[in-house]
Design an enzyme around this catalytic site. Structure first.
Site, PDB file in Angstrom:
ATOM      1  N   ASP A  15       1.055  -1.190   0.099  1.00 44.38           N
ATOM      2  CA  ASP A  15       0.045   0.052  -0.067  1.00 44.38           C
ATOM      3  C   ASP A  15       1.083   1.309  -0.102  1.00 44.38           C
ATOM      4  O   ASP A  15       2.149   0.929   0.308  1.00 44.38           O
ATOM      5  CB  ASP A  15      -0.827  -0.027   1.218  1.00 44.38           C
ATOM      6  CG  ASP A  15      -1.897   1.070   1.488  1.00 44.38           C
ATOM      7  OD1 ASP A  15      -2.272   1.630   0.328  1.00 44.38           O
ATOM      8  OD2 ASP A  15      -1.850   1.656   2.471  1.00 44.38           O
ATOM      9  N   ASP A  17       0.084   5.096   0.917  1.00 48.44           N
ATOM     10  CA  ASP A  17      -0.210   5.982   1.968  1.00 48.44           C
ATOM     11  C   ASP A  17      -0.333   5.173   3.407  1.00 48.44           C
ATOM     12  O   ASP A  17      -1.131   4.352   3.685  1.00 48.44           O
ATOM     13  CB  ASP A  17      -1.440   6.504   1.936  1.00 48.44           C
ATOM     14  CG  ASP A  17      -1.558   7.637   0.780  1.00 48.44           C
ATOM     15  OD1 ASP A  17      -0.947   8.312   0.652  1.00 48.44           O
ATOM     16  OD2 ASP A  17      -2.546   7.196  -0.256  1.00 48.44           O
ATOM     17  N   GLU A  24      -0.547  10.168   5.531  1.00 44.41           N
ATOM     18  CA  GLU A  24      -2.030  10.434   6.357  1.00 44.41           C
ATOM     19  C   GLU A  24      -2.197  11.536   6.996  1.00 44.41           C
ATOM     20  O   GLU A  24      -3.182  12.195   7.159  1.00 44.41           O
ATOM     21  CB  GLU A  24      -2.044   8.956   7.462  1.00 44.41           C
ATOM     22  CG  GLU A  24      -2.226   7.778   6.680  1.00 44.41           C
ATOM     23  CD  GLU A  24      -3.292   7.431   5.730  1.00 44.41           C
ATOM     24  OE1 GLU A  24      -4.021   8.210   5.611  1.00 44.41           O
ATOM     25  OE2 GLU A  24      -3.239   6.412   5.376  1.00 44.41           O
ATOM     26  N   GLY A  55     -12.698   3.804   5.231  1.00 41.69           N
ATOM     27  CA  GLY A  55     -12.589   4.601   3.972  1.00 41.69           C
ATOM     28  C   GLY A  55     -13.995   5.172   3.384  1.00 41.69           C
ATOM     29  O   GLY A  55     -14.148   5.398   2.143  1.00 41.69           O
ATOM     30  N   GLY A  57     -14.879   8.085   5.032  1.00 37.68           N
ATOM     31  CA  GLY A  57     -14.856   9.430   5.865  1.00 37.68           C
ATOM     32  C   GLY A  57     -15.869  10.451   5.212  1.00 37.68           C
ATOM     33  O   GLY A  57     -16.558  11.219   6.025  1.00 37.68           O
ATOM     34  N   GLU A  59     -18.304  10.440   3.290  1.00 39.62           N
ATOM     35  CA  GLU A  59     -19.717  10.089   3.445  1.00 39.62           C
ATOM     36  C   GLU A  59     -20.188  10.244   4.863  1.00 39.62           C
ATOM     37  O   GLU A  59     -21.245  10.810   5.255  1.00 39.62           O
ATOM     38  CB  GLU A  59     -20.057   8.706   2.968  1.00 39.62           C
ATOM     39  CG  GLU A  59     -20.173   8.273   1.596  1.00 39.62           C
ATOM     40  CD  GLU A  59     -18.566   8.359   1.071  1.00 39.62           C
ATOM     41  OE1 GLU A  59     -18.516   8.101  -0.255  1.00 39.62           O
ATOM     42  OE2 GLU A  59     -17.797   8.483   1.739  1.00 39.62           O
ATOM     43  N   LYS A  78     -10.929  18.627  -1.424  1.00 36.61           N
ATOM     44  CA  LYS A  78      -9.834  18.165  -0.746  1.00 36.61           C
ATOM     45  C   LYS A  78      -8.456  17.987  -1.608  1.00 36.61           C
ATOM     46  O   LYS A  78      -7.244  18.065  -1.190  1.00 36.61           O
ATOM     47  CB  LYS A  78      -9.888  16.941   0.134  1.00 36.61           C
ATOM     48  CG  LYS A  78      -9.117  16.268   0.913  1.00 36.61           C
ATOM     49  CD  LYS A  78      -8.461  15.363   0.064  1.00 36.61           C
ATOM     50  CE  LYS A  78      -7.463  14.248   0.551  1.00 36.61           C
ATOM     51  NZ  LYS A  78      -6.877  13.238  -0.104  1.00 36.61           N
ATOM     52  N   THR A 113      -2.894   1.158  -4.610  1.00 37.80           N
ATOM     53  CA  THR A 113      -3.224   2.244  -3.746  1.00 37.80           C
ATOM     54  C   THR A 113      -4.613   2.776  -4.321  1.00 37.80           C
ATOM     55  O   THR A 113      -5.074   2.936  -5.357  1.00 37.80           O
ATOM     56  CB  THR A 113      -2.069   3.118  -3.794  1.00 37.80           C
ATOM     57  OG1 THR A 113      -2.587   4.495  -3.156  1.00 37.80           O
ATOM     58  CG2 THR A 113      -1.860   3.791  -5.098  1.00 37.80           C
ATOM     59  N   SER A 116      -4.530   8.760  -6.499  1.00 39.73           N
ATOM     60  CA  SER A 116      -4.426   9.057  -8.010  1.00 39.73           C
ATOM     61  C   SER A 116      -3.279   8.566  -8.580  1.00 39.73           C
ATOM     62  O   SER A 116      -2.119   8.590  -8.070  1.00 39.73           O
ATOM     63  CB  SER A 116      -4.774  10.316  -8.106  1.00 39.73           C
ATOM     64  OG  SER A 116      -3.951  11.066  -7.661  1.00 39.73           O
ATOM     65  N   ASP A 171      -1.576  -1.035   6.150  1.00 37.50           N
ATOM     66  CA  ASP A 171      -1.600   0.021   7.297  1.00 37.50           C
ATOM     67  C   ASP A 171      -2.997  -0.058   8.076  1.00 37.50           C
ATOM     68  O   ASP A 171      -3.129   0.424   9.462  1.00 37.50           O
ATOM     69  CB  ASP A 171      -0.964   1.316   7.204  1.00 37.50           C
ATOM     70  CG  ASP A 171      -2.140   2.116   6.164  1.00 37.50           C
ATOM     71  OD1 ASP A 171      -2.346   1.847   5.150  1.00 37.50           O
ATOM     72  OD2 ASP A 171      -2.042   3.195   6.912  1.00 37.50           O
TER      73      ASP A 171
END
Length: 224
Positions: A15, A17, A24, A55, A57, A59, A78, A113, A116, A171
């Site tokens: 992964d 991030d 993070e 995953g 957040g 919403e 964001k 990941t 993007s 993680d």
């Protein structure tokens, strides 16, 4: 620091991030800046549970704080804030470069990941890691985000290896669930954010990337 895809008969999928990239905190700061415009402040633990762990957040924030925008809008607002922080403040996780350098001569390496492609490419170039990975799977490369298995299925396919010859380093609980759903061995390496998360029962845990050696990987492959 290139790998040896011709000889390697097993793979390690990272992964990005929170495993390779100490990002993070930057994601949290970017979301916090957007939410502050609506008078909302989320705690680090709240962020860890709903953004990283589940995953969902955006919403959660829209629903809980009755925001006058959609979750998609929140993500869009964001994104440029995060990219600015990424370019000015990002660093690798402790032990990340050393782990990649230890593993690259022995295994096919990949990244899978939810970030993007543009962000992933920038990071790999920034830290000179692009030659170490035989496959890079970004968010544009699959349909359903983690905890769906799509990212890890795509990475395994790109490495051209059977499931039993791949190990994932994650993680977050949702990342662990994604790897498990893809039928891959997975080891969790929690960070300062995800230490408070509840991982699936029986999840193999590592204290840091420092313990991830070729011998460690081989010991965690089902067919080893």
């Amino acid at each position: 620091m290139s790998g040896t895809p011709g000889r390697a008969e097993a793979g390690v999928i990272f992964d990005l991030d929170g495993v390779l990239l100490d990002s993070e905190e930057l994601h949290y700061r970017a979301y916090s800046e957007v939410l502050a415009e609506f008078g909302v402040q989320v705690s680090r633990e709240e962020y860890a549970v709903h953004w990283i762990g589940e995953g969902t957040g955006p919403e959660y924030a829209v629903r809980t704080y009755r925001l006058p925008i959609t979750a998609a809008d929140l993500r869009l607002r964001k994104a440029p804030l995060y990219r600015k922080l990424l370019e000015s403040s990002v660093s690798l996780m402790p032990g990340a470069r050393a782990a990649v350098e230890r593993l690259a001569p022995h295994f096919r390496l990949a990244i899978a990941t939810n970030s993007s492609r543009a962000d992933v490419h920038w990071v790999l170039v920034r830290f000179g890691l692009q030659e170490a990975f035989q496959a890079v799977i970004a968010r544009e490369d699959y349909r359903h985000a983690k905890p769906a298995p799509d990212a890890y299925l795509a990475a395994r396919t790109a490495l051209d290896l059977p499931a039993e010859r791949c190990m994932v380093l994650e993680d977050s609980p949702r990342g662990v669930r994604a790897a498990q759903a893809a039928g891959l061995a997975v080891v969790a390496v929690p960070n300062a954010f995800t230490n408070c998360c509840t991982f699936p029962e029986g999840t193999e845990m590592a204290t840091s990337l420092d313990v991830v050696t070729p011998e460690f990987v081989r010991a965690h492959l089902p067919s080893s």
